[in-house]
Design a protein around this motif. Structure first.
Motif, short mmCIF file in Angstrom:
data_model
loop_
_atom_site.label_atom_id
_atom_site.label_comp_id
_atom_site.label_asym_id
_atom_site.label_seq_id
_atom_site.Cartn_x
_atom_site.Cartn_y
_atom_site.Cartn_z
N ILE A 69 0.86 -1.18 -0.02
CA ILE A 69 0.01 -0.11 -0.11
C ILE A 69 0.84 1.23 0.10
O ILE A 69 1.79 1.41 0.84
N HIS A 70 0.63 2.19 -1.04
CA HIS A 70 1.55 3.34 -0.88
C HIS A 70 1.33 4.39 0.09
O HIS A 70 0.20 4.39 0.52
N LEU A 71 2.37 4.79 0.58
CA LEU A 71 2.07 5.63 1.92
C LEU A 71 1.29 6.80 1.49
O LEU A 71 0.32 7.24 2.39
N ALA A 72 1.19 7.35 0.49
CA ALA A 72 0.38 8.65 0.07
C ALA A 72 -1.14 8.28 -0.29
O ALA A 72 -1.79 9.03 0.24
N ALA A 73 -1.18 6.98 -0.53
CA ALA A 73 -2.54 6.52 -0.38
C ALA A 73 -3.23 6.26 0.91
O ALA A 73 -4.31 6.60 1.22
N PHE A 74 -2.49 5.84 1.66
CA PHE A 74 -2.85 5.74 3.12
C PHE A 74 -2.75 7.04 3.74
O PHE A 74 -3.67 7.24 4.65
N GLY A 78 -6.04 8.33 5.48
CA GLY A 78 -5.84 8.84 6.76
C GLY A 78 -6.39 10.06 7.12
O GLY A 78 -7.23 10.48 7.93
N GLY A 79 -6.33 10.86 5.95
CA GLY A 79 -6.66 12.44 6.20
C GLY A 79 -7.91 12.55 5.87
O GLY A 79 -8.65 13.01 6.87
N VAL A 80 -8.94 11.77 5.18
CA VAL A 80 -10.07 11.68 5.14
C VAL A 80 -10.88 11.15 6.43
O VAL A 80 -11.72 11.58 6.92
N VAL A 81 -10.03 9.99 7.02
CA VAL A 81 -10.63 9.60 8.35
C VAL A 81 -10.50 10.61 9.27
O VAL A 81 -11.37 10.74 10.10
N LEU A 82 -9.24 11.23 9.43
CA LEU A 82 -8.97 12.31 10.29
C LEU A 82 -10.20 13.45 10.23
O LEU A 82 -10.56 14.03 11.26
N PHE A 83 -10.47 13.95 9.12
CA PHE A 83 -11.22 14.81 8.55
C PHE A 83 -12.87 14.30 9.28
O PHE A 83 -13.43 15.11 9.85
N MET A 126 -3.26 7.40 16.13
CA MET A 126 -2.54 6.13 15.11
C MET A 126 -2.26 6.35 14.17
O MET A 126 -1.12 6.17 13.44
N LEU A 127 -3.29 7.06 13.19
CA LEU A 127 -2.89 7.24 11.98
C LEU A 127 -2.12 8.56 11.71
O LEU A 127 -0.85 8.56 10.78
N ALA A 128 -2.22 9.60 12.72
CA ALA A 128 -1.08 10.58 12.69
C ALA A 128 0.25 10.50 12.83
O ALA A 128 1.19 10.94 12.04
N VAL A 129 0.54 9.37 13.61
CA VAL A 129 1.94 9.05 13.98
C VAL A 129 2.64 8.42 12.98
O VAL A 129 3.75 8.61 12.31
N VAL A 130 1.87 7.58 11.94
CA VAL A 130 2.15 6.98 10.77
C VAL A 130 2.66 8.15 9.71
O VAL A 130 3.67 7.99 9.10
N MET A 131 1.59 8.91 9.87
CA MET A 131 1.88 9.79 8.54
C MET A 131 3.00 10.82 8.76
O MET A 131 3.71 11.55 7.84
N LEU A 132 3.44 10.96 10.10
CA LEU A 132 4.46 11.95 10.52
C LEU A 132 5.60 11.48 10.69
O LEU A 132 6.79 12.12 10.88
N THR A 133 5.88 9.95 10.09
CA THR A 133 7.11 9.45 10.30
C THR A 133 7.22 8.63 8.99
O THR A 133 7.69 7.45 9.01
N ILE A 195 -4.08 15.51 3.12
CA ILE A 195 -4.65 15.16 1.99
C ILE A 195 -3.85 15.73 0.71
O ILE A 195 -3.64 15.21 -0.29
N LEU A 196 -3.65 17.28 0.94
CA LEU A 196 -3.33 18.02 -0.22
C LEU A 196 -2.05 17.42 -0.36
O LEU A 196 -1.35 17.55 -1.64
N ARG A 197 -1.20 17.44 0.81
CA ARG A 197 0.38 16.99 0.51
C ARG A 197 0.42 15.39 -0.14
O ARG A 197 1.37 15.34 -0.98
N ALA A 198 -0.45 14.51 0.37
CA ALA A 198 -0.37 13.27 -0.31
C ALA A 198 -0.61 13.27 -1.73
O ALA A 198 0.11 12.62 -2.48
N ILE A 199 -1.74 13.97 -2.20
CA ILE A 199 -2.01 13.96 -3.62
C ILE A 199 -0.90 14.84 -4.38
O ILE A 199 -0.54 14.32 -5.44
#
Length: 206
Positions: A69-74, A78-83, A126-133, A195-199
């Motif tokens: 799974i590409h991290l950008a997709a996650f 994750g951004g959608v879930v956080l939103f 949990m989602l935030a720490v994955v995206m920040l690292t 989300i914008l950064r991942a796109i």
């Protein structure tokens, strides 16, 4: 890693962990306990939360890559879930009311549920720490700084638990609900930014 980035990560982690919103939950689960017992519950809850979040910080991306799974997709997911999580904080039942309602006085260990999970180590955290690292964007040193920032937020959460009773008397449950909704608004902004950064990363947009 510069101080601006560290401060931004601190704010993002503070928002998703939401120590202020967890105070009424802590008071509710420790009602009737002695001061020593309350401190014991607080320490155990933060220790469990730290272990869970460190697991996701260290192994979350490895698990994603093992599943191809590409991290950008996650990050977008994750951004959608956080939103959506932020929207529930703003418009829905407040974190305070929702998690206090989950309390079962007959539960074996209230330090773990609902205090550690889902109050402190929430799905959003949990989602935030994955995206920040992200291993592809951040060096090991930068990820260690993020881990230290996360542990600092948890240490401050523990401190707030120790002084929970005076804080509750000052702001009350209504005040904690208001703070939780303000945190939800900030979290929504963080989610959109992710989300914008991942796109941008996924489509290699300059």
């Amino acid at each position: 890693m510069d101080w601006d980035t560290i401060i931004k990560e601190f704010i993002a982690l503070w928002v998703v962990i939401d120590p202020i919103g967890s105070i009424p939950v802590f008071i509710a689960v420790t009602a009737g306990l002695s001061a020593a017992a309350q401190r014991k519950v607080a320490i155990k809850a933060i220790a469990v939360s730290a272990a869970i979040l460190l697991f996701f910080l260290v192994g979350g991306q490895v698990l994603l890559e093992a599943l191809d799974i590409h991290l950008a997709a996650f990050q977008i997911a994750g951004g959608v879930v956080l939103f959506l999580f932020a929207l529930t904080m703003i418009f829905g039942e407040s974190k305070v009311d929702e998690e206090k309602r989950q309390i079962n006085p007959n539960a074996g260990d209230l330090a773990i549920f609902p205090l550690a999970v889902p109050s402190v180590a929430s799905p959003g955290a949990m989602l935030a720490v994955v995206m920040l690292t992200d291993n592809h964007r951040y060096s090991v040193t930068e990820q260690m700084v993020t881990a230290a920032t996360m542990l600092t937020v948890l240490a401050l959460t523990l401190l707030l638990f120790f002084i929970a009773a005076p804080i509750q008397r000052v702001i009350g449950s209504s005040g904690a609900s208001i703070v939780s909704r303000v945190m939800g608004l900030i979290l929504a902004s963080v989610a959109v930014d992710n989300i914008l950064r991942a796109i941008t990363t996924y489509f290699d947009v300059g």
